[in-house]
Write a protein that holds these residues in place. Structure first.
Motif, PDB file in Angstrom:
ATOM      1  N   GLU A   1       0.943  -1.317   0.016  1.00  0.00           N
ATOM      2  CA  GLU A   1      -0.074   0.007  -0.031  1.00  0.00           C
ATOM      3  C   GLU A   1       0.992   1.350   0.177  1.00  0.00           C
ATOM      4  O   GLU A   1       2.006   1.193   0.706  1.00  0.00           O
ATOM      5  N   THR A   2       0.341   2.313  -0.726  1.00  0.00           N
ATOM      6  CA  THR A   2       0.851   3.737  -0.682  1.00  0.00           C
ATOM      7  C   THR A   2      -0.162   4.544  -0.445  1.00  0.00           C
ATOM      8  O   THR A   2      -1.267   4.457  -0.829  1.00  0.00           O
TER       9      THR A   2
ATOM     10  N   GLY B   1       6.518  -2.800 -12.207  1.00  0.00           N
ATOM     11  CA  GLY B   1       5.436  -3.910 -12.600  1.00  0.00           C
ATOM     12  C   GLY B   1       4.200  -3.880 -11.560  1.00  0.00           C
ATOM     13  O   GLY B   1       3.467  -4.927 -12.071  1.00  0.00           O
ATOM     14  N   TYR B   2       4.065  -3.167 -10.699  1.00  0.00           N
ATOM     15  CA  TYR B   2       3.042  -3.222  -9.815  1.00  0.00           C
ATOM     16  C   TYR B   2       1.616  -2.776 -10.395  1.00  0.00           C
ATOM     17  O   TYR B   2       1.752  -1.781 -11.288  1.00  0.00           O
ATOM     18  N   GLY B   3       0.382  -3.671 -10.215  1.00  0.00           N
ATOM     19  CA  GLY B   3      -0.697  -2.997 -10.692  1.00  0.00           C
ATOM     20  C   GLY B   3      -1.826  -2.703  -9.729  1.00  0.00           C
ATOM     21  O   GLY B   3      -1.554  -3.265  -8.424  1.00  0.00           O
TER      22      GLY B   3
ATOM     23  N   ASP C   1       5.882   9.939  -6.252  1.00  0.00           N
ATOM     24  CA  ASP C   1       7.315   9.172  -6.357  1.00  0.00           C
ATOM     25  C   ASP C   1       7.043   7.812  -6.215  1.00  0.00           C
ATOM     26  O   ASP C   1       7.533   6.788  -6.870  1.00  0.00           O
ATOM     27  N   ALA C   2       6.438   7.335  -5.124  1.00  0.00           N
ATOM     28  CA  ALA C   2       6.411   5.961  -4.786  1.00  0.00           C
ATOM     29  C   ALA C   2       5.527   5.286  -5.761  1.00  0.00           C
ATOM     30  O   ALA C   2       5.798   4.126  -6.332  1.00  0.00           O
ATOM     31  N   LEU C   3       4.384   5.776  -6.207  1.00  0.00           N
ATOM     32  CA  LEU C   3       3.650   5.342  -7.185  1.00  0.00           C
ATOM     33  C   LEU C   3       4.061   4.926  -8.530  1.00  0.00           C
ATOM     34  O   LEU C   3       3.981   4.000  -9.094  1.00  0.00           O
TER      35      LEU C   3
ATOM     36  N   ASN D   1      -5.457   5.642   0.329  1.00  0.00           N
ATOM     37  CA  ASN D   1      -4.565   4.703  -0.079  1.00  0.00           C
ATOM     38  C   ASN D   1      -4.830   3.954  -1.593  1.00  0.00           C
ATOM     39  O   ASN D   1      -5.898   4.249  -1.996  1.00  0.00           O
ATOM     40  N   ARG D   2      -3.663   3.371  -1.671  1.00  0.00           N
ATOM     41  CA  ARG D   2      -3.526   2.499  -3.180  1.00  0.00           C
ATOM     42  C   ARG D   2      -2.977   1.324  -2.725  1.00  0.00           C
ATOM     43  O   ARG D   2      -1.858   1.267  -2.241  1.00  0.00           O
TER      44      ARG D   2
END
Length: 183
Positions: free
Chosen positions: A123-124, A139-141, A130-132, A155-156
């Motif tokens: 989670e971010t 490669g994260y979705g 920048d983290a996203l 949150n994502r």
């Protein structure tokens, strides 16, 4: 105000650390302060039991400068069988923009693979651009939140396959094991 450190990527050392070590506490406390300043709230890093980041169920890593200054941290812990949750990823402001976050994420993923974790979740915050960007490039979705009660406006949740299943056994997605950065 923190002075910028002259940092070269090859000079970083990434090592396994105990989650409640002084260096880890200093970095996770700085992360907590930064998140609270941005969002008005943040998960308390002290609420996570240190044993959750101990092998074989997890690992906590710290990156240091050549003179031993802690610059970054991150950990993974077992979220469910074969799923690692990346937690407490943080790069100190003085060390940002040099690829250290990318190296830390790679080291965490490789360690999770070595422990046969097939997937990573994390989670971010939506305002942590920048983290996203880092996670998207890696490669994260986006996935549905895996934490009850999270606000999707803040949150994502993200996920990435680390291993693929083939004939009843796991294989690395690229077919090889990269050299581990962890010492």
């Amino acid at each position: 105000m923190t002075d910028l450190l002259p940092i070269a990527a090859p000079a970083w050392t990434i090592v396994a650390a105990v989650y409640d070590s002084p260096a880890a506490r200093a970095l996770t406390t700085a992360l907590h302060r930064e998140q609270a300043a941005i969002y008005g709230t943040a998960d308390d890093p002290a609420a996570t039991p240190p044993h959750e980041f101990q092998p074989p169920h997890g690992r906590f890593l710290i990156a240091t400068s050549p003179d031993g200054i802690p610059l970054a941290c991150g950990g993974w812990r077992t979220a469910s069988p074969r799923t690692a949750e990346i937690k407490r990823m943080y790069v100190s402001p003085a060390a940002r923009g040099h690829g250290l976050g990318h190296q830390m994420l790679n080291a965490l993923e490789e360690d999770a693979r070595q422990h046969r974790m097939a997937k990573a979740i994390l989670e971010t915050g939506v305002d942590n651009h920048d983290a996203l960007a880092l996670y998207t490039r890696a490669g994260y979705g986006r996935i549905q939140s895996y934490v009850t009660g999270r606000n999707p406006q803040i949150n994502r949740a993200l996920s990435k396959q680390l291993l693929k299943e083939a004939g009843g056994r796991s294989q690395l997605l690229d077919g090889r094991i990269a050299p581990c950065l962890v010492r």
